[in-house]
Design a protein around this motif. Sequence first.
Motif, PDB file in Angstrom:
ATOM      1  N   LEU A   1       9.896  -1.505   2.905  1.00  7.94           N
ATOM      2  CA  LEU A   1       9.041  -0.448   2.474  1.00  7.94           C
ATOM      3  C   LEU A   1       7.745  -0.294   3.122  1.00  7.94           C
ATOM      4  O   LEU A   1       7.662   0.786   3.467  1.00  7.94           O
ATOM      5  CB  LEU A   1       8.642  -0.686   0.932  1.00  7.94           C
ATOM      6  CG  LEU A   1       7.658   0.240   0.361  1.00  7.94           C
ATOM      7  CD1 LEU A   1       8.349   1.577   0.220  1.00  7.94           C
ATOM      8  CD2 LEU A   1       7.177  -0.090  -1.053  1.00  7.94           C
TER       9      LEU A   1
ATOM     10  N   LEU B   1       6.712   3.004   5.123  1.00  7.25           N
ATOM     11  CA  LEU B   1       5.568   3.775   5.162  1.00  7.25           C
ATOM     12  C   LEU B   1       4.659   3.793   6.271  1.00  7.25           C
ATOM     13  O   LEU B   1       3.996   5.017   6.596  1.00  7.25           O
ATOM     14  CB  LEU B   1       4.594   2.909   3.732  1.00  7.25           C
ATOM     15  CG  LEU B   1       5.157   3.001   2.524  1.00  7.25           C
ATOM     16  CD1 LEU B   1       4.555   2.018   1.618  1.00  7.25           C
ATOM     17  CD2 LEU B   1       4.867   4.692   1.844  1.00  7.25           C
TER      18      LEU B   1
ATOM     19  N   ALA C   1       3.898   9.092  -1.891  1.00  5.36           N
ATOM     20  CA  ALA C   1       4.116   7.715  -3.071  1.00  5.36           C
ATOM     21  C   ALA C   1       5.131   7.194  -2.411  1.00  5.36           C
ATOM     22  O   ALA C   1       6.072   7.543  -1.672  1.00  5.36           O
ATOM     23  CB  ALA C   1       4.229   8.163  -4.407  1.00  5.36           C
ATOM     24  N   ALA C   2       5.289   6.074  -2.906  1.00  3.01           N
ATOM     25  CA  ALA C   2       6.499   5.042  -2.729  1.00  3.01           C
ATOM     26  C   ALA C   2       7.226   5.096  -4.062  1.00  3.01           C
ATOM     27  O   ALA C   2       6.832   4.854  -5.210  1.00  3.01           O
ATOM     28  CB  ALA C   2       6.094   3.583  -2.360  1.00  3.01           C
ATOM     29  N   TYR C   3       8.559   4.924  -4.083  1.00  5.04           N
ATOM     30  CA  TYR C   3       9.496   5.362  -5.184  1.00  5.04           C
ATOM     31  C   TYR C   3      10.753   4.064  -5.034  1.00  5.04           C
ATOM     32  O   TYR C   3      11.506   4.215  -4.210  1.00  5.04           O
ATOM     33  CB  TYR C   3       9.992   6.824  -5.435  1.00  5.04           C
ATOM     34  CG  TYR C   3      10.280   7.332  -6.770  1.00  5.04           C
ATOM     35  CD1 TYR C   3      11.001   6.632  -7.649  1.00  5.04           C
ATOM     36  CD2 TYR C   3       9.521   8.383  -6.758  1.00  5.04           C
ATOM     37  CE1 TYR C   3      11.403   7.284  -8.723  1.00  5.04           C
ATOM     38  CE2 TYR C   3       9.900   8.872  -8.305  1.00  5.04           C
ATOM     39  CZ  TYR C   3      10.513   8.524  -9.203  1.00  5.04           C
ATOM     40  OH  TYR C   3      10.675   9.040 -10.319  1.00  5.04           O
TER      41      TYR C   3
ATOM     42  N   LEU D   1       5.952  -5.196  -3.663  1.00  8.90           N
ATOM     43  CA  LEU D   1       6.098  -3.694  -3.304  1.00  8.90           C
ATOM     44  C   LEU D   1       4.690  -2.856  -3.775  1.00  8.90           C
ATOM     45  O   LEU D   1       4.377  -2.114  -2.703  1.00  8.90           O
ATOM     46  CB  LEU D   1       7.160  -3.089  -3.993  1.00  8.90           C
ATOM     47  CG  LEU D   1       8.610  -3.604  -3.762  1.00  8.90           C
ATOM     48  CD1 LEU D   1       9.613  -3.245  -4.760  1.00  8.90           C
ATOM     49  CD2 LEU D   1       9.055  -3.162  -2.591  1.00  8.90           C
ATOM     50  N   ALA D   2       3.813  -3.216  -4.706  1.00  6.66           N
ATOM     51  CA  ALA D   2       2.674  -2.725  -5.047  1.00  6.66           C
ATOM     52  C   ALA D   2       1.614  -3.002  -3.977  1.00  6.66           C
ATOM     53  O   ALA D   2       0.981  -1.959  -3.688  1.00  6.66           O
ATOM     54  CB  ALA D   2       2.304  -2.977  -6.522  1.00  6.66           C
TER      55      ALA D   2
ATOM     56  N   ALA E   1       2.643  -0.885  -0.966  1.00  8.17           N
ATOM     57  CA  ALA E   1       2.159   0.613  -1.308  1.00  8.17           C
ATOM     58  C   ALA E   1       0.557   1.084  -1.146  1.00  8.17           C
ATOM     59  O   ALA E   1       0.079   1.794  -0.658  1.00  8.17           O
ATOM     60  CB  ALA E   1       2.755   1.039  -2.375  1.00  8.17           C
ATOM     61  N   HIS E   2      -0.185  -0.080  -1.885  1.00 12.77           N
ATOM     62  CA  HIS E   2      -1.554   0.232  -2.081  1.00 12.77           C
ATOM     63  C   HIS E   2      -2.277   0.066  -0.673  1.00 12.77           C
ATOM     64  O   HIS E   2      -3.327   0.615  -0.400  1.00 12.77           O
ATOM     65  CB  HIS E   2      -2.230  -0.592  -3.146  1.00 12.77           C
ATOM     66  CG  HIS E   2      -1.546  -0.558  -4.637  1.00 12.77           C
ATOM     67  ND1 HIS E   2      -1.873  -1.128  -5.520  1.00 12.77           N
ATOM     68  CD2 HIS E   2      -1.001   0.607  -5.051  1.00 12.77           C
ATOM     69  CE1 HIS E   2      -1.398  -0.584  -6.587  1.00 12.77           C
ATOM     70  NE2 HIS E   2      -0.527   0.558  -6.387  1.00 12.77           N
TER      71      HIS E   2
ATOM     72  N   ALA F   1      -0.989   0.858   2.098  1.00 12.98           N
ATOM     73  CA  ALA F   1      -0.340   2.095   2.847  1.00 12.98           C
ATOM     74  C   ALA F   1      -1.376   3.289   2.316  1.00 12.98           C
ATOM     75  O   ALA F   1      -1.186   4.383   2.573  1.00 12.98           O
ATOM     76  CB  ALA F   1       0.707   2.363   2.875  1.00 12.98           C
TER      77      ALA F   1
ATOM     78  N   VAL G   1      -0.983   4.646  -1.057  1.00 17.15           N
ATOM     79  CA  VAL G   1      -0.154   5.377  -1.825  1.00 17.15           C
ATOM     80  C   VAL G   1       0.218   4.500  -3.313  1.00 17.15           C
ATOM     81  O   VAL G   1       0.272   3.480  -3.203  1.00 17.15           O
ATOM     82  CB  VAL G   1       1.221   5.703  -1.321  1.00 17.15           C
ATOM     83  CG1 VAL G   1       0.787   6.576   0.230  1.00 17.15           C
ATOM     84  CG2 VAL G   1       2.105   4.608  -1.192  1.00 17.15           C
TER      85      VAL G   1
ATOM     86  N   LEU H   1       2.598   3.236  -6.236  1.00 14.72           N
ATOM     87  CA  LEU H   1       3.876   2.838  -6.464  1.00 14.72           C
ATOM     88  C   LEU H   1       4.585   3.460  -7.710  1.00 14.72           C
ATOM     89  O   LEU H   1       3.848   3.114  -8.634  1.00 14.72           O
ATOM     90  CB  LEU H   1       4.092   1.370  -6.370  1.00 14.72           C
ATOM     91  CG  LEU H   1       5.365   0.852  -6.520  1.00 14.72           C
ATOM     92  CD1 LEU H   1       6.475   1.079  -5.577  1.00 14.72           C
ATOM     93  CD2 LEU H   1       5.381  -0.806  -6.887  1.00 14.72           C
TER      94      LEU H   1
END
Length: 497
Positions: free
Chosen positions: A164, A168, A176-178, A194-195, A198-199, A201, A203, A205
């Motif tokens: 991920l 990103l 966002a990431a999905y 994963l969170a 994402a954070h 980056a 965005v 999650l």
Amino acid sequence: MTLPVSAAAAASADPAQLHAPYAEAVRRSTAGDWLRLNVPGHAADPDRFAGLAGHLGEQVLRLDVPPLLEGIDLGPDNPMEQALRLAADAWGARRTWFLTNGASQGNRIAALVAQALGRTLVVQRSVHSSVVDGLVLSGLGAAFVQPSVDRRTGIAHGVSAGDLAVALARHPQAAAAYVVTPSYFGAVADVAALARVAHTAGVPLIVDEAWGSHFGFHPDLPANALAQGADLVVSSTHKLGGALTQAAMLHLGEGPFADRLEPLVERVFHLTQSTSASALLLASLDEARRALVCGRDGISASLAAAEAMRAAVRAGGRFRVVSDGFGRFRDIVAADPLRVSVDVRAGGITGHEARRRLMQEHGVLVEVATDAAVVAVVGAGAGPDAERFAAALHALPAEAGVSGRPLDLVLPEPGPVRMTAREAFLSPGRPVPAAEAVGRVSADTLSAYPPGIPNVLPGEEITADLVDFLQNVAAAPTGHVRGAADPAVATLRIVEP
């Protein structure tokens, strides 16, 4: 009403969780002697609508009340508002919305919300088809993260935090990431990692936790995605959570994006939710929440039954438990213990034939079948007969010509993206012979089963390798290509130039 055995534990934490305020208000409304001159048109009259009453029962007609009734879902701090607060507290959410069009509605809401945050959604390739619908509705572009695939069984799992992060980094303007967790087969991803990715980056999650609505309600179940830092979580409460079919929830986490997301979700929720949402479905969500919070002892019994089913599979020596092989995959950190996934091809029968025979010859219904496996699910609080399942499974005959050898499935790379899913979906399209489709833009989503990952999406170029792969899957005795213009994939639908 008789409460679950462990209700005292829930009461000690929050006595309000012992109640289902919306469901109870709907039931109270049936006690009145009403002359119903509003919708629904059956007017709760079992005599004049005897067919419907005979099918569902008279009480269901009485409980089928319309929205906007004082004392039910209208007025200050009404029972519906109370039910939503209790659900948010139970799942650890900042706010919860009740959905009456399934988790599919939640996925479409999430995709539409993401459109306000950027132009590209970084998304797990093995998402549910409703996420692809969300791409069509929102007009977002998509950058995909490939899940791990067990080549021996053709089963797709999840994505790792490392993969991920790479995706990103390639799309710094992502919305966002999905991701999807748990998988259909019970594989649980590292949501906390994963969170964090994402954070970092910048965005949110979004997690499709459709199959994990029961997570977090028992010490032997995995923690839910909200507890691990997810920002928006889709929960298909009817699956293993005990609500009626089509009832789901959408949860907003208490994360760094909550202030931005909440008003967006609220607006899109009203855009997608029926103005005549079913009281039956809504009440089932209220009751499912109460049952999960108060039902630890019942969930313990469900966990024991599921483990007994797995133990019987192992003891028989013929089939394999799919989750026993999860340790080989770096993206899997846990398994859903209420999922019993069985590699039946190892025992000489395909999943599709096993499912058919279990249903027709033994009265045993399993959730899904692939070429290699069947998946049985045990609802939180349910108590299936583990011995009956095991006896039916081991009574299955071996199929002629079915080898127990691994599938060794290799997936072709998707073609390049030439249009957004929305542009392709709304463009004129026509079917052409498969050979002529090579190099053209697909108008459809095509997914080979196994493993159910979209091989071609609207807007992607169709390649020769993809055509060969899809036709080989379609030609197999139990192969299936979802979305194909014809079963043999002799033709494909392309976007007109």
